[in-house]
Write a protein that holds these residues in place. Structure first.
Motif, mmCIF file in Angstrom:
data_model
loop_
_atom_site.group_PDB
_atom_site.id
_atom_site.type_symbol
_atom_site.label_atom_id
_atom_site.label_comp_id
_atom_site.label_asym_id
_atom_site.label_seq_id
_atom_site.Cartn_x
_atom_site.Cartn_y
_atom_site.Cartn_z
ATOM 1 N N LEU A 139 0.823 -1.204 0.000
ATOM 2 C CA LEU A 139 0.000 0.000 0.000
ATOM 3 C C LEU A 139 0.860 1.258 0.000
ATOM 4 O O LEU A 139 0.567 2.225 -0.706
ATOM 5 N N CYS A 140 1.935 1.232 0.782
ATOM 6 C CA CYS A 140 2.842 2.380 0.814
ATOM 7 C C CYS A 140 3.487 2.609 -0.550
ATOM 8 O O CYS A 140 3.622 3.759 -1.003
ATOM 9 N N MET A 141 3.850 1.516 -1.233
ATOM 10 C CA MET A 141 4.426 1.633 -2.570
ATOM 11 C C MET A 141 3.395 2.203 -3.541
ATOM 12 O O MET A 141 3.714 3.059 -4.374
ATOM 13 N N PHE A 142 2.157 1.722 -3.424
ATOM 14 C CA PHE A 142 1.086 2.207 -4.296
ATOM 15 C C PHE A 142 0.848 3.696 -4.078
ATOM 16 O O PHE A 142 0.790 4.485 -5.028
ATOM 17 N N TYR A 143 0.719 4.118 -2.801
ATOM 18 C CA TYR A 143 0.488 5.522 -2.496
ATOM 19 C C TYR A 143 1.657 6.385 -2.968
ATOM 20 O O TYR A 143 1.466 7.509 -3.464
ATOM 21 N N SER A 144 2.875 5.876 -2.807
ATOM 22 C CA SER A 144 4.064 6.639 -3.222
ATOM 23 C C SER A 144 4.081 6.851 -4.730
ATOM 24 O O SER A 144 4.308 7.966 -5.208
ATOM 25 N N CYS A 145 3.826 5.781 -5.491
ATOM 26 C CA CYS A 145 3.815 5.887 -6.957
ATOM 27 C C CYS A 145 2.705 6.819 -7.428
ATOM 28 O O CYS A 145 2.924 7.670 -8.303
ATOM 29 N N LEU A 146 1.519 6.662 -6.826
ATOM 30 C CA LEU A 146 0.397 7.512 -7.216
ATOM 31 C C LEU A 146 0.691 8.973 -6.889
ATOM 32 O O LEU A 146 0.401 9.874 -7.686
ATOM 33 N N SER A 147 1.277 9.205 -5.731
ATOM 34 C CA SER A 147 1.627 10.573 -5.327
ATOM 35 C C SER A 147 2.608 11.197 -6.309
ATOM 36 O O SER A 147 2.449 12.366 -6.701
ATOM 37 N N ILE A 148 3.613 10.428 -6.737
ATOM 38 C CA ILE A 148 4.621 10.947 -7.665
ATOM 39 C C ILE A 148 4.007 11.269 -9.021
ATOM 40 O O ILE A 148 4.246 12.342 -9.598
ATOM 41 N N VAL A 149 3.174 10.357 -9.546
ATOM 42 C CA VAL A 149 2.562 10.564 -10.863
ATOM 43 C C VAL A 149 1.615 11.764 -10.833
ATOM 44 O O VAL A 149 1.641 12.620 -11.726
ATOM 45 N N ILE A 150 0.762 11.833 -9.781
ATOM 46 C CA ILE A 150 -0.175 12.956 -9.655
ATOM 47 C C ILE A 150 0.579 14.278 -9.552
ATOM 48 O O ILE A 150 0.263 15.259 -10.244
ATOM 49 N N SER A 151 1.588 14.308 -8.696
ATOM 50 C CA SER A 151 2.338 15.546 -8.461
ATOM 51 C C SER A 151 3.076 16.002 -9.713
ATOM 52 O O SER A 151 2.981 17.172 -10.111
ATOM 53 N N CYS A 152 3.798 15.080 -10.356
ATOM 54 C CA CYS A 152 4.586 15.448 -11.547
ATOM 55 C C CYS A 152 3.685 15.922 -12.681
ATOM 56 O O CYS A 152 3.970 16.937 -13.333
ATOM 57 N N GLY A 153 2.585 15.204 -12.935
ATOM 58 C CA GLY A 153 1.679 15.576 -14.023
ATOM 59 C C GLY A 153 1.084 16.949 -13.830
ATOM 60 O O GLY A 153 1.058 17.777 -14.750
ATOM 61 N N ASN A 154 0.620 17.224 -12.620
ATOM 62 C CA ASN A 154 -0.027 18.520 -12.376
ATOM 63 C C ASN A 154 0.976 19.655 -12.240
ATOM 64 O O ASN A 154 0.655 20.805 -12.553
ATOM 65 N N ILE A 155 2.193 19.353 -11.790
ATOM 66 C CA ILE A 155 3.244 20.382 -11.781
ATOM 67 C C ILE A 155 3.565 20.809 -13.214
ATOM 68 O O ILE A 155 3.799 21.991 -13.490
ATOM 69 N N LEU A 156 3.539 19.857 -14.148
ATOM 70 C CA LEU A 156 3.756 20.190 -15.565
ATOM 71 C C LEU A 156 2.673 21.142 -16.066
ATOM 72 O O LEU A 156 2.963 22.120 -16.769
ATOM 73 N N VAL A 157 1.418 20.848 -15.719
ATOM 74 C CA VAL A 157 0.303 21.710 -16.144
ATOM 75 C C VAL A 157 0.453 23.108 -15.543
ATOM 76 O O VAL A 157 0.344 24.130 -16.248
ATOM 77 N N ILE A 158 0.708 23.173 -14.238
ATOM 78 C CA ILE A 158 0.820 24.467 -13.545
ATOM 79 C C ILE A 158 1.986 25.283 -14.102
ATOM 80 O O ILE A 158 1.848 26.480 -14.401
ATOM 81 N N THR A 159 3.150 24.643 -14.266
ATOM 82 C CA THR A 159 4.332 25.342 -14.774
ATOM 83 C C THR A 159 4.109 25.835 -16.201
ATOM 84 O O THR A 159 4.507 26.959 -16.549
ATOM 85 N N SER A 160 3.482 25.006 -17.025
ATOM 86 C CA SER A 160 3.222 25.383 -18.421
ATOM 87 C C SER A 160 2.367 26.638 -18.506
ATOM 88 O O SER A 160 2.674 27.572 -19.246
ATOM 89 N N ILE A 161 1.284 26.670 -17.729
ATOM 90 C CA ILE A 161 0.368 27.812 -17.790
ATOM 91 C C ILE A 161 1.016 29.063 -17.188
ATOM 92 O O ILE A 161 0.847 30.177 -17.701
ATOM 93 N N PHE A 162 1.796 28.884 -16.123
ATOM 94 C CA PHE A 162 2.492 30.021 -15.518
ATOM 95 C C PHE A 162 3.527 30.615 -16.468
ATOM 96 O O PHE A 162 3.632 31.838 -16.611
ATOM 97 N N TYR A 163 4.277 29.754 -17.144
ATOM 98 C CA TYR A 163 5.456 30.223 -17.881
ATOM 99 C C TYR A 163 5.140 30.725 -19.281
ATOM 100 O O TYR A 163 5.579 31.807 -19.671
ATOM 101 N N PHE A 164 4.394 29.952 -20.070
ATOM 102 C CA PHE A 164 4.190 30.286 -21.483
ATOM 103 C C PHE A 164 3.051 31.293 -21.644
ATOM 104 O O PHE A 164 1.918 31.055 -21.215
ATOM 105 N N LYS A 165 3.371 32.408 -22.284
ATOM 106 C CA LYS A 165 2.388 33.488 -22.441
ATOM 107 C C LYS A 165 1.178 33.065 -23.269
ATOM 108 O O LYS A 165 0.070 33.556 -23.066
ATOM 109 N N GLN A 166 1.395 32.172 -24.226
ATOM 110 C CA GLN A 166 0.285 31.716 -25.071
ATOM 111 C C GLN A 166 -0.815 31.038 -24.248
ATOM 112 O O GLN A 166 -1.973 31.019 -24.655
ATOM 113 N N LEU A 167 -0.456 30.508 -23.102
ATOM 114 C CA LEU A 167 -1.419 29.789 -22.261
ATOM 115 C C LEU A 167 -2.073 30.688 -21.216
ATOM 116 O O LEU A 167 -2.835 30.208 -20.378
#
Length: 305
Positions: A12-40
């Motif tokens: 369960l700890c491995m599952f939560y850790s993997c899910l946490s990493i995937v969720i965090s990395c994916g949404n950090i990409l979305v947040i960073t993209s919208i913050f940084y690129f003026k077109q967005l």
């Protein structure tokens, strides 16, 4: 053959850790993209950014809390952690659905009333939408934490059953806003189809720009409708389960409710992949960020298509 509880805890700890990493990395990409690129930098994308922040909190808060509660034994302040996790869970799920309601309103004006769109949906209006969505969600989370959970003593699992009347709570926080969104998107679909018929009949060469804009808005609407559909698929089983809990005299096992709640949380992982799949500009932004080109040159004004 019985499985060692320690093995289950580790898995369960491995599952939560993997899910946490995937969720965090994916949404950090979305947040960073919208913050940084003026077109967005558009009102719709600001709503998507705020939705991604809610999803990011699921990865960095809910998953670690769940990881800390995988042990079956009772330990100090476990009930407090259960309350905190439950309040965060409901606050973030409500925040997601309220943001999706705001996005559906944005799409309604973009497709059904395009001439009024820039006047009705601007940065100030979006800021108010975001503020209201987060304020209501935090208020709900605080109320849930104050009221507490049904289990007042230490049990073998961190139960998700809230003492509030489940049916009323589910209607207010899920069924009603979901119904509103469905009605809005059905209206958008009807208008989009009418516009498509009009465009097909138009043969004037000067309408090329209008046709392109209409196709862009239609694609954006379809993509965000898919985001809403995925949200409903992920969370509906959980809220149905909570709704029928009183009818079954709370016979539904806590483990079943917990499993369905994790199906709902998986929505936070899926959204970034939906954006990357359907939006070429998000794909380009993600590619620039992942490849490290962001650090090699000034890409803020790059054309993302």
């Amino acid at each position: 053959m019985a499985i060692n509880p320690t093995v289950i805890s580790v898995l369960l700890c491995m599952f939560y850790s993997c899910l946490s990493i995937v969720i965090s990395c994916g949404n950090i990409l979305v947040i960073t993209s919208i913050f940084y690129f003026k077109q967005l930098h558009t009102p719709t994308n600001y709503l998507i950014l705020s939705l991604a922040v809610a999803d990011l909190f699921v990865g960095i808060l809910i998953c670690p809390f769940s990881m800390s509660l995988t042990e079956a034994s009772c330990w100090y302040d476990e009930r407090i952690l259960c309350k905190i996790r439950g309040s965060f869970d409901l606050a973030l799920s409500n925040s997601s659905i309220l943001h999706l309601c705001c996005i559906s309103v944005d799409r309604y004006y973009a497709v059904c009333q395009p001439l009024r769109y820039s006047a009705k949906i601007n940065n100030n209006a979006v800021a108010i939408m975001i503020l209201v969505s987060w304020s209501l969600s935090v208020l709900i989370g605080i109320c849930v934490m104050i009221i507490g959970f049904q289990n007042d003593k230490c049990t073998e699992s961190c139960s998700f059953d809230v003492q509030i009347a489940p049916t009323f709570g589910c209607i207010l926080s899920f069924y009603f806003p979901a119904g509103v969104m469905l009605c809005i998107y059905l209206k958008i679909l009807q208008v989009a189809q009418s516009q498509a018929h009009i465009i097909q009949k138009t043969t004037c060469p000067g309408t090329k720009t209008a046709i392109t804009l209409s196709k862009t808005e239609t694609k954006a609407t379809k993509t965000l409708a898919i985001v809403m559909g995925v949200f409903l698929i992920c969370w509906t089983p959980f809220f149905l389960c909570l709704t029928f809990q009183p009818v079954t005299k709370y016979a539904i096992p806590a483990s079943a409710i917990e499993t369905l709640s994790w199906l709902g949380r998986s929505n936070s992982m899926i959204n970034p992949f939906v954006y990357a799949w359907f939006y070429s500009w998000f794909r380009t932004a993600f590619r620039i960020l992942i490849s490290g080109k962001l650090y090699k040159g000034y890409c803020r004004n790059s054309k993302l298509n």
